[in-house]
Design a protein around this motif. Sequence first.
Motif, PDB file in Angstrom:
ATOM      1  N   ILE A 289       0.857  -1.184   0.000  1.00  0.00           N
ATOM      2  CA  ILE A 289       0.000   0.000   0.000  1.00  0.00           C
ATOM      3  C   ILE A 289       0.894   1.234   0.000  1.00  0.00           C
ATOM      4  O   ILE A 289       1.642   1.470   0.954  1.00  0.00           O
ATOM      5  N   LYS A 290       0.841   1.996  -1.083  1.00  0.00           N
ATOM      6  CA  LYS A 290       1.643   3.233  -1.192  1.00  0.00           C
ATOM      7  C   LYS A 290       1.157   4.013  -2.404  1.00  0.00           C
ATOM      8  O   LYS A 290       0.738   3.433  -3.401  1.00  0.00           O
TER       9      LYS A 290
ATOM     10  N   ASP B 118      -0.942  -5.070   0.838  1.00  0.00           N
ATOM     11  CA  ASP B 118      -2.297  -4.785   0.360  1.00  0.00           C
ATOM     12  C   ASP B 118      -3.181  -6.034   0.461  1.00  0.00           C
ATOM     13  O   ASP B 118      -3.293  -6.824  -0.484  1.00  0.00           O
TER      14      ASP B 118
ATOM     15  N   THR C  93      -6.214  -6.333   0.289  1.00  0.00           N
ATOM     16  CA  THR C  93      -7.400  -6.416  -0.587  1.00  0.00           C
ATOM     17  C   THR C  93      -7.104  -7.374  -1.746  1.00  0.00           C
ATOM     18  O   THR C  93      -8.014  -7.903  -2.357  1.00  0.00           O
TER      19      THR C  93
ATOM     20  N   ILE D  98      -1.655   2.815   8.096  1.00  0.00           N
ATOM     21  CA  ILE D  98      -1.654   2.981   6.638  1.00  0.00           C
ATOM     22  C   ILE D  98      -1.500   4.462   6.290  1.00  0.00           C
ATOM     23  O   ILE D  98      -2.392   5.264   6.551  1.00  0.00           O
TER      24      ILE D  98
ATOM     25  N   ALA E  53      -2.727   5.887   1.475  1.00  0.00           N
ATOM     26  CA  ALA E  53      -3.574   4.748   1.128  1.00  0.00           C
ATOM     27  C   ALA E  53      -3.806   4.663  -0.381  1.00  0.00           C
ATOM     28  O   ALA E  53      -4.477   5.511  -0.960  1.00  0.00           O
ATOM     29  N   TYR E  54      -3.225   3.654  -0.973  1.00  0.00           N
ATOM     30  CA  TYR E  54      -3.470   3.402  -2.403  1.00  0.00           C
ATOM     31  C   TYR E  54      -3.168   1.939  -2.676  1.00  0.00           C
ATOM     32  O   TYR E  54      -2.130   1.408  -2.279  1.00  0.00           O
ATOM     33  N   SER E  55      -4.114   1.295  -3.394  1.00  0.00           N
ATOM     34  CA  SER E  55      -3.940  -0.112  -3.712  1.00  0.00           C
ATOM     35  C   SER E  55      -3.840  -0.281  -5.215  1.00  0.00           C
ATOM     36  O   SER E  55      -4.746   0.121  -5.953  1.00  0.00           O
TER      37      SER E  55
ATOM     38  N   GLN F 216     -10.535   2.912  -5.182  1.00  0.00           N
ATOM     39  CA  GLN F 216      -9.616   3.197  -4.080  1.00  0.00           C
ATOM     40  C   GLN F 216     -10.333   3.404  -2.744  1.00  0.00           C
ATOM     41  O   GLN F 216      -9.789   3.104  -1.692  1.00  0.00           O
TER      42      GLN F 216
ATOM     43  N   LEU G 248     -10.484   0.664  -0.069  1.00  0.00           N
ATOM     44  CA  LEU G 248      -9.256   0.121   0.526  1.00  0.00           C
ATOM     45  C   LEU G 248      -9.376  -0.155   2.032  1.00  0.00           C
ATOM     46  O   LEU G 248      -9.073  -1.253   2.498  1.00  0.00           O
ATOM     47  N   TYR G 249      -9.838   0.851   2.791  1.00  0.00           N
ATOM     48  CA  TYR G 249      -9.860   0.667   4.252  1.00  0.00           C
ATOM     49  C   TYR G 249     -10.781  -0.489   4.646  1.00  0.00           C
ATOM     50  O   TYR G 249     -10.486  -1.253   5.558  1.00  0.00           O
TER      51      TYR G 249
ATOM     52  N   TYR H 223      -9.380  -3.922   3.168  1.00  0.00           N
ATOM     53  CA  TYR H 223      -8.182  -4.369   3.871  1.00  0.00           C
ATOM     54  C   TYR H 223      -8.585  -5.268   5.038  1.00  0.00           C
ATOM     55  O   TYR H 223      -8.074  -6.376   5.205  1.00  0.00           O
TER      56      TYR H 223
END
Length: 730
Positions: A427-428, A444, A446, A479, A482-484, A491, A494-495, A498
């Motif tokens: 995750i970045k 990540d 997800t 995190i 937050a980027y997957s 996007q 994500l939270y 995850y």
Amino acid sequence: MFRNHLLPLCLVGGLFTAGSSFAQVVTIPVETQHNALVLQTDANKNLKMVYFGARLSNTAEYARIQKMYNQKDDSGILNSAYTPSGSANLSEPAITVTHANGDKSLSLAYVSHEVTKVADDISLLTVTLKDPVYDFEVKLFYKTYFKEDVTEQWSVIKHGERGEVILNKFASANLNLKGDGFWLKQYHGNWAEEMRPEEARLTHGIKTIDSKLGTRANLYEPSMFAISVDKPATEDEGKVLLGALEWSGNFKIDFELDVADNLRLIAGINNAAAEYHLKPNEEFATPAFVYTYSDQGKGDASRKLQRWARKYKIVDGEGSRLTLLNNWESTYFDFNETKLAELLKDTKKLGVDLFLLDDGWFANKYPRNDDHAGLGDWQENKQKLPDGVSWLVKEAQNNGVKFGIWIEPEMVNPKSELYEKHPDWVIKQPNRPEKYFRNQLVLDLTNPKVQDFVFGVVDNLFTKNPDLAYIKWDCNAVIYNAYSAYLKKDQSHLYTDYVRGLYKVLERVRAKYPKVPLMLCSGGGGRVDYGALKYFTEFWPSDNTDPLERIFIQWEYSYFYPAITSSNHVTDWGKQPLKFRTDVAMMGKLGFDIVVSKLSEQDLDYVHGALKNYDNLKEAIWHGDQYRLQSPWDNDAASIMYVDNAKAKAVMFNYLVNNRYGTGTHVPIRLKGLDPQKKYQVKEINLYPGAKSPIENDLVLTGDFLMNVGVNPRVDKNRTSVVLELDEAR
Ligand code: DGJ
């Protein structure tokens, strides 16, 4: 016309549908042994929560409750059981959506409800609500644990619109409480400062506790709280609700004192940067919000929650636990096979069940010699462990102890082979500089491939080492950025995804290894919640193991989590003697993280005696009821006791927490939870070798005496920690 139609459904199965020609008023009591929550439709089929409190003896009277109020409710905002937004309801919503056509209005009308009996003690009420205009449905679920007075509440959202609907907000529960004022006890903290309480009266407007940390979401503000009704509840008096969200990610809990002085409580996943796109007929299930209520104070409420957790939530809550020796503080990253072989011998010498190898055992290209490198590369470090983990497991067995190991499988150091091979698993933000928390990033989850990888970390360890007996599962980063790469356009999922990904992994772990003890750790208690504890046997409350600090930390956690889940290790933190440190650690799941070779003969004798006492008392501590007798916050001495279920054995722990001149226990402390008719032999245990107790020998007292007069543990500057055992005298 207001018409009553009472359906006493709490324990009976059945399906009930609202008539379409006229709006019948439907009353749905949700009862537990002592409490009731009452839902009722109004003339427009809005579902309201009209009562929350003590169960009434005449069920028929639930239907009358709302008639006693003549509050103005022009826009229908009062007491909604699940407040929609954008239509007639104008207060903080439980749910906000954007329909497929872009319309943001939602109205939810009662359609039907049914009750199913899940087990002897457990019922499930499902209420179906639908938007009269859109093909949009919300089902509300209330799972009640009758004897424990506990309810888990969640919702499932679905639609049949043409195209995706956006869920902008999607709470688990929306409660409405009535009372003459409300007091919120909440917590805040940080690493080594977990569970600092604050209690204050709620004023009009909205008070929110929330987290946006992504992982270890409880680090700064845990999602557990207490609401006192009418006046601040004490340990043994007053009306109080204890609540917690069963979710290991971002959460938001709003407390709104509304225009009519009702308290509206809305709890769920935090919707900040987290709107969810829902395809036609896809179901979105929120996590459960769990709560209990007592009109006999916070102590009673906490015992209800603890009983429920042991029986229904945590893994093996009514089972056994292993005492252990951990090497984190005695070696940190600096160990090899020879050193560990010595520690295995020490484990035996100490007399505990298991040796737990902590961080630092893995990674080769970027060895894990400190916390800057290696996370993600879960192969044994060849220099430190040339013969691998399997050799250690065998060596442990040769010493007559079990072996456990530390992992942090959700994380990666940029300095790792995993990062080099799979940068897209991390995750970045692709366009921003990386931002680290403890020099690491979060994988990540997800992405199903990452889920397989994380499951594989655990599975490989157990496959290669079938006798591995314990895992400490750590989680030390939040995190950022937050980027997957996996989620692409979604996007904002994500939270949520995850945490769902994490739970999928844990489901797989538990399907294959149902009972193996797992410790939930997150640089302390950053991730203690019942969403995660469903998969774990215990948790790590704090890296702060100074026993004086731990008295306060453990005290506060205990309102929500039973002692059997609290991993308490004796370490070298703090200035207290070994006895004090061990006594404090005994109030839960006992472990050690000390240099055994530095213990004197007397120390070892003391520990052996304490372990024997622990074994004798573990039934009361692990599975019995806990009573907080004297708070460390307001007294010179703190006092806590545990009583086994037969009320035949109990233990009382007492500690000096204020070191000023003349402090100590000068008057008896009244015990709780005993049988007044029974006689108990009271004796001091865990005495350090050579110490004499001022407590008289062969002291036998009735439960009546002990609960009305009490006993003085004689805590003072020379006796800073005193443990009394009570055994039914026959
Ligand atoms: C944080 C944990 O809380 C500690 O007990 C220890 O396991 C370290 N991580 C290891 O890195």
